[in-house]
Design an enzyme around this catalytic site. Structure first.
Site, PDB file in Angstrom:
ATOM      1  CB  THR A 167      -0.972  -0.026   1.204  1.00  9.84           C
ATOM      2  OG1 THR A 167      -1.744  -1.231   1.108  1.00  9.84           O
ATOM      3  CG2 THR A 167      -1.904   1.165   1.194  1.00  9.84           C
ATOM      4  CG  ASN A 180      -6.016  -9.508  -4.737  1.00 11.69           C
ATOM      5  OD1 ASN A 180      -5.963  -8.930  -5.821  1.00 11.69           O
ATOM      6  ND2 ASN A 180      -6.870  -9.158  -3.800  1.00 11.69           N
ATOM      7  CD  GLN A 222      -1.576 -12.162  -3.785  1.00 10.08           C
ATOM      8  OE1 GLN A 222      -1.067 -13.258  -3.549  1.00 10.08           O
ATOM      9  NE2 GLN A 222      -2.202 -11.457  -2.852  1.00 10.08           N
ATOM     10  CB  SER A 249       2.892  -6.988   0.721  1.00 13.96           C
ATOM     11  OG  SER A 249       2.328  -5.734   0.947  1.00 13.96           O
ATOM     12  CG  HIS A 281       1.657  -9.333   4.788  1.00 13.35           C
ATOM     13  ND1 HIS A 281       0.381  -9.840   4.763  1.00 13.35           N
ATOM     14  CD2 HIS A 281       1.604  -8.142   4.155  1.00 13.35           C
ATOM     15  CE1 HIS A 281      -0.416  -8.975   4.142  1.00 13.35           C
ATOM     16  NE2 HIS A 281       0.304  -7.942   3.763  1.00 13.35           N
ATOM     17  CB  THR A 312      14.801   4.764  12.226  1.00 13.14           C
ATOM     18  OG1 THR A 312      15.339   6.039  12.584  1.00 13.14           O
ATOM     19  CG2 THR A 312      15.760   3.650  12.633  1.00 13.14           C
ATOM     20  CB  CYS A 351     -10.228  -6.018   1.608  1.00 11.26           C
ATOM     21  SG  CYS A 351      -8.477  -6.117   1.426  1.00 11.26           S
TER      22      CYS A 351
END
Ligand code: PLP
Length: 654
Positions: A73, A161, A189, A209, A211, A247, A336
């Site tokens: 995102t 996805n 994906q 992403s 994850h 950071t 979602c």
């Protein structure tokens, strides 16, 4: 012990053990700030540089750059901001810039939402255009060719996805030839599932992403082609050479680096061919368990790790619930939208019929999938199919006939069904048009014959001579309660009635009536609407009994209660098919009383001289909370529910 079969890999994945170790190492030992010039900082810098070098090799970034960030995102925002700022600059310089923001109609919502957001914020007034896809989910390249000359920015995804459909990136690149458009490809994906050689393409931006491929949530990368325009989303301390200040999330980057290392080294993840074998086995199990199943995207040209399907006559909620009962985690459409029962915009864009788009289920696994999990998933799919079949949900007659009282509710109005299993006859009280199909299917599945369709407003449908109608051992009595108001009293033969179907009648009106042989205070009043009562009430019920905190039990408190009072009855208020599909656990098995059967049980529970402790449970704790609230409002203090549901508590009993 965790019995879960996790088949929602497109939503997120567990963390790879090597990634977990790398994150712990980064937090415990190499915890320096990579911007510090002392030894501790230098160690952290080495981790950061190592992870980036791997990322560049895995993505084929060539002379392009890879930034670490918080996920796709953020990567999408950065790409959109960069592209839109470049369009603004080109426009100001009088260079060709295009006027259209073109995005694939099946993109993740992060893409069109970001385009609209930044377009408004920057005051650019560019036109957003959804690029259609065909029935196979692939972009309409002819449409893209028409749009390309006027396109300012084009956003497409590498793989979808929801469906796993793989985009024809070479075809898109060819369609964009000669266009001034910048191009973003959402590669979320694709990572670990498709070969990537980004620098060999004209792709300007590619977000990822972590994850989605066994790195922690909140980690990600953005590839930026050498020479592509760039505007930082975040300014500050100048980290990432000023391209992304703040950071660095070093634990996350170390973990993502470990995943990239595993990808590069090979041997950890399943090959494409192995993934295809897994898909074929899962698809065969689904076909055998769920007759009539249709897959919503062709397997050819889709990631083998995603299976999207619909089953005629079953909603995605029913399928999700039955799979969840068998501890198999899948999702409806995309994560979602899982909370809302809305059609999938992805399947809508592919032109699928509404029933398929609104009842779709997505089963997705990651490339760490193993043999044993596939075998167990296939066994559980069979178990779920069997549970649905026995309950009459797969078009065959149900194995057993429900008996007693059944409540169906639509748009806040109740329809009550009085069922006599032995004679296979039933009466339907206040049937609603909205429920007609559901009632017909249900009665058909169980071989019921309708003896009477009754209304609490109109006595014309009363089929009996006299004022009572027999259904096996049960007797329905008709009582005129006013000029256009009828009540029906139900009870076993030669006993006082236990239930009163009162339509819209105020309970107080009933209190004034003299009904021979009826103990008014003991009647369960079954009204026509939810506004009057959810499951049934009594004349002197405490309608506004506030839900009390002590109605919640956790697994520990349940175990204590079970030890202290062995009479305790565990009541599973999930649907019968969920109960049938559920995996057994250690300890007492629950009795299955779905919420729509609760009203039938209430009079007997309420009549006990010494009420047994009742503990309701369900999947998440929502349905069981409603059951216990009902019991408590009727004065049954010995009722509780399992807080958080099976999902939270029952692992402790396995
Ligand atoms: N793009 C695609 C294709 C996705 O599947 C997702 C997540 O579901 C995203 C973007 C957004 O990713 P994240 O929520 O990790 O930022």
């Amino acid at each position: 012990m965790n019995n879960d079969i996790y088949l929602d890999g497109n939503a997120t994945t567990a963390v790879l053990p090597a990634a977990l170790r790398a994150a712990v190492q980064a937090m415990e030992h190499d915890y320096g700030n990579p911007s510090s010039t002392h030894g501790t900082g230098l160690k952290a810098r080495a981790v950061l540089d190592g992870a980036r070098a791997r990322a560049c090799r895995v993505l084929g970034a060539g002379t392009g750059r890879v930034l670490f960030n918080s996920g796709a995102t953020e990567g999408i925002q950065t790409a959109v901001l960069s592209a839109l700022c470049a369009v603004r600059a080109r426009r100001a310089a009088g260079e060709p810039a295009g006027t259209l923001l073109v995005y694939g109609a099946t993109e993740h919502k992060a893409v069109p939402e970001s385009l609209a957001h930044w377009n408004t914020l920057l005051g650019l007034n560019l036109e957003l255009v959804a690029l259609p896809v065909g029935a196979d989910g692939r972009h309409d390249l002819a449409a893209l060719r028409r749009l390309a000359p006027a396109a300012a920015f084009v956003c497409t995804m590498a793989a979808n996805n929801e469906t796993g459909v793989i985009s024809d990136l070479a075809g898109i690149a060819a369609a964009l030839e000669g266009s001034p458009a910048l191009w973003m490809v959402d590669c979320v994906q694709a990572l670990g599932k498709l070969p990537l050689e980004l620098a060999a393409t004209r792709i300007d931006y590619a977000p990822f992403s972590g994850h989605k491929l066994y790195a922690p949530k909140g980690t990600g990368m953005l590839y930026v082609r050498a020479g592509a325009p760039f505007t930082p989303l975040m300014k500050g301390g100048g980290q990432e050479t000023g391209w992304r200040s703040g950071t660095e999330n070093m634990a996350g980057i170390a973990a993502l680096g470990a995943v990239l290392g595993a990808l590069e080294a090979g041997g950890t993840f399943r090959s494409h061919a192995e993934q295809c074998v897994f898909r074929d086995r899962l698809a065969a199990a689904l076909r055998a368990a769920l007759p009539g199943i249709v897959f919503n995207a062709p397997f050819d040209g889709a990631l083998p790790t995603t299976l999207n399907f619909s089953v005629p006559g079953l909603s995605s909620k029913e399928l999700l619930d039955v799979f969840d009962a068998a501890a198999m985690r899948v999702s409806a459409g995309s994560a979602c939208s899982a909370a809302k029962a809305q059609p999938s915009y992805v399947l809508d864009a592919m032109g699928l019929p509404e029933w398929r788009s609104s009842s779709a289920v997505r089963l997705s696994f990651g490339p760490l999938m193993d043999e044993a999990s596939v075998a167990e998933a296939c066994a559980r799919i069979a178990r779920c199919g069997e549970a649905l079949r026995r309950c009459g949900l797969l078009g065959e007659p149900a194995a057993t006939r429900p008996h007693g009282l059944l409540q169906l509710t639509a748009a806040g109005a109740h329809t009550w069904l009085v069922l006599d299993a032995a004679s296979a006859t039933c009466a339907v009280i206040d049937p609603q048009p909205a429920l007609a199909e559901r009632i017909d299917t249900l009665l058909h599945a169980h071989g019921y014959h309708v003896a009477a369709r009754l209304s609490t407003h109109d006595g014309a449908s009363w089929p009996a001579t006299g004022d009572s109608l027999r259904l096996g051992g049960q007797c329905l009595r008709r009582v005129v309660a006013g000029p256009d108001s009828l009540c029906y009293l139900l009870g076993p033969d030669s006993e006082p009635p236990r239930h009163a179907f009162i339509g819209n009648l105020e309970p107080a009106r009933l209190a004034g009536m003299v009904l021979p042989g009826v103990v008014l205070a003991n009647l369960l009043l079954c009204p026509a609407t939810e506004a009057q009562s959810t499951f049934g009430t009594r004349l002197h019920a405490c309608a506004d009994a506030a839900p009390s905190a002590d109605m919640h039990l956790d697994a520990h408190a349940l175990a204590t209660l079970l030890r202290s009072d062995p009479r305790t009855l565990l009541v599973d208020v999930r649907e019968t098919y969920e109960h049938a599909a559920a995996l057994p656990w250690r300890g007492p098995q629950g009795t299955s009383i779905p919420l729509n059967r609760l009203a039938g049980e209430l009079p007997a529970w309420l009549a006990q001289a010494e009420p047994v402790p009742l503990v309701f449970y369900c999947r998440s704790g929502n349905r069981s909370a409603r059951a216990v609230e009902c019991l408590r409002s009727l004065g049954y203090a010995n009722a509780w529910h399992l807080h958080g549901g099976v999902a939270m508590a029952m692992d402790d009993f396995r």
